[in-house]
Structure formats: C-alpha cells, structure tokens
Write an enzyme that holds these catalytic residues in place. Structure first.
Site, PDB file in Angstrom:
ATOM      1  N   GLU A  32      44.578  30.158  37.374  1.00 38.31           N
ATOM      2  CA  GLU A  32      46.158  30.308  37.841  1.00 38.31           C
ATOM      3  C   GLU A  32      46.753  29.646  37.714  1.00 38.31           C
ATOM      4  O   GLU A  32      45.760  28.194  38.518  1.00 38.31           O
ATOM      5  CB  GLU A  32      46.283  31.474  38.851  1.00 38.31           C
ATOM      6  CG  GLU A  32      47.831  31.974  39.314  1.00 38.31           C
ATOM      7  CD  GLU A  32      47.035  33.065  40.502  1.00 38.31           C
ATOM      8  OE1 GLU A  32      47.315  34.287  40.737  1.00 38.31           O
ATOM      9  OE2 GLU A  32      47.464  32.758  41.862  1.00 38.31           O
ATOM     10  N   ASP A  89      40.975  33.234  39.179  1.00 34.49           N
ATOM     11  CA  ASP A  89      42.160  33.604  40.134  1.00 34.49           C
ATOM     12  C   ASP A  89      41.808  31.979  41.837  1.00 34.49           C
ATOM     13  O   ASP A  89      40.343  33.244  42.471  1.00 34.49           O
ATOM     14  CB  ASP A  89      42.315  35.297  40.927  1.00 34.49           C
ATOM     15  CG  ASP A  89      42.954  35.318  41.693  1.00 34.49           C
ATOM     16  OD1 ASP A  89      44.343  34.246  41.690  1.00 34.49           O
ATOM     17  OD2 ASP A  89      42.948  36.066  42.165  1.00 34.49           O
ATOM     18  N   ASP A 147      41.453  39.931  43.903  1.00 34.11           N
ATOM     19  CA  ASP A 147      41.041  38.544  43.103  1.00 34.11           C
ATOM     20  C   ASP A 147      40.275  38.813  41.823  1.00 34.11           C
ATOM     21  O   ASP A 147      40.566  37.980  40.673  1.00 34.11           O
ATOM     22  CB  ASP A 147      40.384  37.934  43.714  1.00 34.11           C
ATOM     23  CG  ASP A 147      41.022  37.903  45.593  1.00 34.11           C
ATOM     24  OD1 ASP A 147      41.786  36.788  46.005  1.00 34.11           O
ATOM     25  OD2 ASP A 147      40.322  38.576  46.522  1.00 34.11           O
TER      26      ASP A 147
END
Length: 179
Positions: A68, A7, A141
């Site tokens: 991501e 992330d 996160d």
C-alpha cells in the site's frame, strides 16, 4: 501470478498471498498479520516486521510484492510508522529481486469493490466473495493485504502494457525517439 500483498503498519502489518490471473478465479494461499508490541523500541519493531515478511517470502515465494502506497494523514506519527514498515517490505522484496508495486488505498478499493470510497467492511466482504472464503479475514489489515494482492493481479497486465508503450515512445536525448 503469485502476489504477496502487504498492508504496512508497525503494530499490525497485514500480509496475504493470492495466486491467479485476470479473468480466472483467484486463490488465497495464506493470510495473516505480523505484529509488534507498541511499547517496543522502534528498531526492534522494524526488525520484527522484517523477520515476519521474510518468513512469508520464504514460505510462499511470490513473483511480485504489492504494498500500500503511504498517503498523507493528519497523524504524522502514524504515517511515519506506516512508511517505515512499507520501506521494510520493499527492502525485503528488493533484496530477493522481487518486483514491488505500490497501490494507493483508493486504487485498491476501486479495483476490489468498484468504488474508491469503499469502507473496510465493503473491502472485507468483496475479498471474501472473490476468494470464496467462509468469512472475512480478521483483522481488517489482513483483508486489506489480500485486496492489495488482488488489485495487483488485476491491474498489473494493463500497467505493464502502458509502461512498455511509454518506453517505446520515449525520446532518448542522444539518439532521438527510441521507437
């Protein structure tokens, strides 16, 4: 299949490793956050992210890296930092020959919770349940990184079959249809 989920972020870059196959229980092998000081020079922050991701790659030896996909936000500064951290993760994987997959936030949310509009708390709760953890990983996160890895494990086989089908039916300009 062992997947490192990333992330991306400059201040907090979530990382998580999940192992498993679709239809079977998944196992979390590690979760954490690579942190950099907000007041540090950008180059040094990117270097710190790279070093952190390299450590995770060394320790866990994933077969895939799921990152991501950066999407447009109103805050250009935030999206730039996210994109830069994302590029570092992709570079680290590419340097080792590890395939990288990009997943959108809504794709990850839909895979893990059933809704592409799920909030962070719902994602954290489902990650906790799917990986049989005592509590949701903190900060968010870290949970998001695990969700990325889970998403990739569940979606990669279908995506690979689609790509292979498209490749079989792609027209080669010099020879006509390849299949």
């Amino acid at each position: 299949m062992r997947v490192l989920g990333v992330d991306p972020g400059l201040t907090r870059c979530g990382v998580g490793v999940v192992e498993g196959v679709p239809g079977r229980p998944l196992a979390m092998l590690g979760v954490g956050v690579v942190r950099t000081p907000a007041d540090a020079d950008l180059g040094h922050r990117l270097l710190a992210v790279e070093q952190g991701i390299e450590q995770w790659l060394d320790e866990h030896r994933p077969e895939f890296v799921a990152v991501e996909r950066v999407f447009s936000q109103h805050n250009v500064r935030t999206v730039m930092g996210t994109a830069q951290a994302s590029a570092v993760a992709m570079l680290c994987a590419a340097r080792r020959g590890i395939p990288v997959a990009l997943h959108t936030p809504s794709e990850v949310k839909a895979a893990v919770t059933g809704s592409g509009r799920a909030d962070k708390a719902q994602v954290g709760a489902m990650v906790t349940r799917l990986l049989r953890l005592a509590a949701p990983p903190k900060p968010a996160d870290a949970a998001d990184a695990l969700a990325l890895a889970i998403c990739h494990i569940w979606r990669a086989p279908a995506q690979n079959r689609l790509q292979q089908a498209v490749a079989r039916h792609t027209v080669n300009p010099t020879k006509g249809r390849t299949a």
